[in-house]
Design a protein around this motif. Structure first.
Motif, short mmCIF file in Angstrom:
data_model
loop_
_atom_site.label_atom_id
_atom_site.label_comp_id
_atom_site.label_asym_id
_atom_site.label_seq_id
_atom_site.Cartn_x
_atom_site.Cartn_y
_atom_site.Cartn_z
N ASP A 1 41.20 -75.90 -9.49
CA ASP A 1 42.59 -76.38 -9.46
C ASP A 1 43.30 -75.92 -8.20
OD1 ASP A 1 42.47 -77.88 -11.75
OD2 ASP A 1 43.28 -76.30 -13.06
N GLN A 2 43.05 -74.69 -7.76
CA GLN A 2 43.64 -74.21 -6.51
C GLN A 2 43.15 -75.05 -5.33
OE1 GLN A 2 42.40 -70.00 -7.08
NE2 GLN A 2 44.47 -69.47 -6.41
N ILE A 3 41.87 -75.40 -5.36
CA ILE A 3 41.30 -76.21 -4.29
C ILE A 3 41.93 -77.59 -4.28
CG2 ILE A 3 39.18 -77.33 -3.48
CD1 ILE A 3 37.67 -74.83 -4.69
N ARG A 4 42.05 -78.19 -5.45
CA ARG A 4 42.68 -79.52 -5.55
C ARG A 4 44.10 -79.48 -4.98
NH1 ARG A 4 40.19 -79.24 -10.93
NH2 ARG A 4 38.46 -80.76 -11.06
N GLN A 5 44.85 -78.45 -5.35
CA GLN A 5 46.23 -78.32 -4.91
C GLN A 5 46.31 -78.16 -3.39
OE1 GLN A 5 49.58 -75.71 -6.80
NE2 GLN A 5 48.57 -74.42 -5.30
N GLY A 6 45.47 -77.30 -2.83
CA GLY A 6 45.49 -77.06 -1.39
C GLY A 6 45.17 -78.30 -0.59
N VAL A 7 44.16 -79.03 -1.02
CA VAL A 7 43.78 -80.28 -0.33
C VAL A 7 44.93 -81.28 -0.41
CG1 VAL A 7 42.22 -82.27 -0.40
CG2 VAL A 7 41.30 -79.94 -0.65
N ARG A 8 45.54 -81.38 -1.58
CA ARG A 8 46.65 -82.32 -1.76
C ARG A 8 47.83 -81.95 -0.86
NH1 ARG A 8 47.46 -81.44 -6.63
NH2 ARG A 8 49.42 -80.28 -6.61
N TRP A 9 48.16 -80.67 -0.80
CA TRP A 9 49.27 -80.22 0.04
C TRP A 9 49.03 -80.56 1.50
CZ3 TRP A 9 50.34 -74.62 -2.15
CH2 TRP A 9 51.10 -74.73 -3.33
N ALA A 10 47.82 -80.31 1.97
CA ALA A 10 47.51 -80.59 3.38
C ALA A 10 47.66 -82.07 3.69
CB ALA A 10 46.09 -80.12 3.71
N LYS A 11 47.13 -82.91 2.81
CA LYS A 11 47.22 -84.35 3.04
C LYS A 11 48.67 -84.83 3.00
CE LYS A 11 42.67 -85.96 1.56
NZ LYS A 11 42.53 -86.97 2.61
N GLU A 12 49.45 -84.27 2.09
CA GLU A 12 50.87 -84.65 2.00
C GLU A 12 51.63 -84.25 3.26
OE1 GLU A 12 52.12 -82.80 -1.60
OE2 GLU A 12 51.33 -84.40 -2.91
N ALA A 13 51.16 -83.21 3.95
CA ALA A 13 51.80 -82.76 5.18
C ALA A 13 51.33 -83.54 6.40
CB ALA A 13 51.54 -81.27 5.39
N GLY A 14 50.38 -84.45 6.18
CA GLY A 14 49.87 -85.25 7.29
C GLY A 14 48.70 -84.62 8.02
N ILE A 15 48.10 -83.60 7.42
CA ILE A 15 46.98 -82.89 8.03
C ILE A 15 45.67 -83.31 7.37
CG2 ILE A 15 45.94 -80.61 8.42
CD1 ILE A 15 48.76 -79.45 8.49
N ASP A 16 44.70 -83.72 8.16
CA ASP A 16 43.38 -84.07 7.63
C ASP A 16 42.68 -82.82 7.10
OD1 ASP A 16 43.83 -86.67 8.33
OD2 ASP A 16 42.42 -86.71 10.01
N VAL A 17 41.76 -83.03 6.17
CA VAL A 17 41.04 -81.91 5.56
C VAL A 17 39.54 -82.03 5.83
CG1 VAL A 17 40.41 -80.78 3.40
CG2 VAL A 17 42.76 -81.59 3.75
N ARG A 18 38.99 -80.95 6.37
CA ARG A 18 37.53 -80.82 6.51
C ARG A 18 37.08 -79.85 5.42
NH1 ARG A 18 33.74 -81.31 10.82
NH2 ARG A 18 35.49 -82.00 12.13
N GLY A 19 36.30 -80.33 4.50
CA GLY A 19 35.82 -79.49 3.41
C GLY A 19 34.43 -78.97 3.72
N PHE A 20 34.26 -77.65 3.65
CA PHE A 20 32.95 -77.04 3.85
C PHE A 20 32.31 -76.80 2.49
CE2 PHE A 20 35.46 -75.67 7.56
CZ PHE A 20 34.67 -76.18 8.58
N PHE A 21 31.11 -77.33 2.31
CA PHE A 21 30.39 -77.19 1.06
C PHE A 21 29.01 -76.60 1.33
CE2 PHE A 21 33.33 -80.72 0.68
CZ PHE A 21 33.95 -80.51 -0.54
N MET A 22 28.48 -75.89 0.32
CA MET A 22 27.16 -75.29 0.46
C MET A 22 26.33 -75.61 -0.77
SD MET A 22 28.25 -71.55 1.98
CE MET A 22 26.60 -71.07 2.47
#
Length: 227
Positions: A161-182
């Motif tokens: 849920d924290q991850i979902r919120q952070g990604v949403r906030w960044a997008k709402e601010a107009g900032i693209d998101v690069r997600g690092f996965f392993m």
């Protein structure tokens, strides 16, 4: 030997020794040329079992906001830099410092675009909007896994849920998101790997960067791998 506590005592990198007209970061990490990299802090206090940073120290130390803005201005005026990749592990660990950096860029009217890496629990909508205003177009988040069990196992100290919120906030601010996965953590199952892939699709990050979990010497995952 002891860590350098005051990073401002270190001179700026001797970029005059490089052929700055041909030096550039990976094309995946800039949008305008000329481009280069910068580090404004050292160390990361978190305990992720896979990260090599504990071998360099978990004590966070940072350049002052003024020193950072001075270096950015130096890069733009002396070398014509238009784009920066900020290589800090957790750029927004101290939000007030980032606010001062952003305000300094804006007040000095520095024409620069930049991207950075941080954690989803070290941002706010207000900070992200200010970052975007100061030229930030992309931020990278270490998401790592879509499995709650794996997130706990690797000591990420984050929830989905924290991850979902952070990604949403960044997008709402107009900032693209690069997600690092392993993928490929010890004990990880095929189902948990597929869960991570589905989570990346659900988040709708602009870039999903997948890497294979690798046990680096000195990390907790190295000790687990030896066992």
């Amino acid at each position: 030997r002891p860590l350098i506590e005051d990073l401002d005592t270190i001179p700026m990198p001797a970029r005059h020794l490089l052929k700055m007209d041909i030096y550039r970061p990976s094309p995946a990490n800039f949008r305008r040329m000329p481009a280069t990299t910068i580090m404004t802090s050292r160390g990361c206090p978190y305990q992720c079992i896979f990260c090599s940073r504990p071998t360099e120290g978990t004590q966070f130390r940072a350049h002052s906001a003024k020193r950072v803005v001075d270096e950015i201005e130096h890069l733009t005026t002396k070398y014509g830099i238009k784009d920066l990749q900020i290589f800090d592990d957790t750029f927004t660990l101290i939000p007030q410092r980032v606010e001062e950096i952003c305000k300094g860029i804006i007040e000095r009217n520095i024409d620069v675009s930049w991207n950075c890496m941080t954690r989803v629990d070290k941002i706010t909508p207000e900070l992200l909007k200010l970052m975007h205003q100061a030229g930030c177009y992309e931020t990278g988040f270490g998401i790592e896994s879509g499995s709650d069990r794996i997130l706990k196992f690797i000591k990420k100290s984050l929830t989905k849920d924290q991850i979902r919120q952070g990604v949403r906030w960044a997008k709402e601010a107009g900032i693209d998101v690069r997600g690092f996965f392993m993928i490929g953590f010890p004990t990880e199952t095929r189902e948990e790997i597929l869960e991570t892939i589905e989570f990346a699709k659900e988040l709708d990050v602009d870039v999903a960067q997948f890497m294979v979990a690798t046990p680096f010497p000195g990390t907790e995952m190295w000790e687990i791998a030896k066992q």
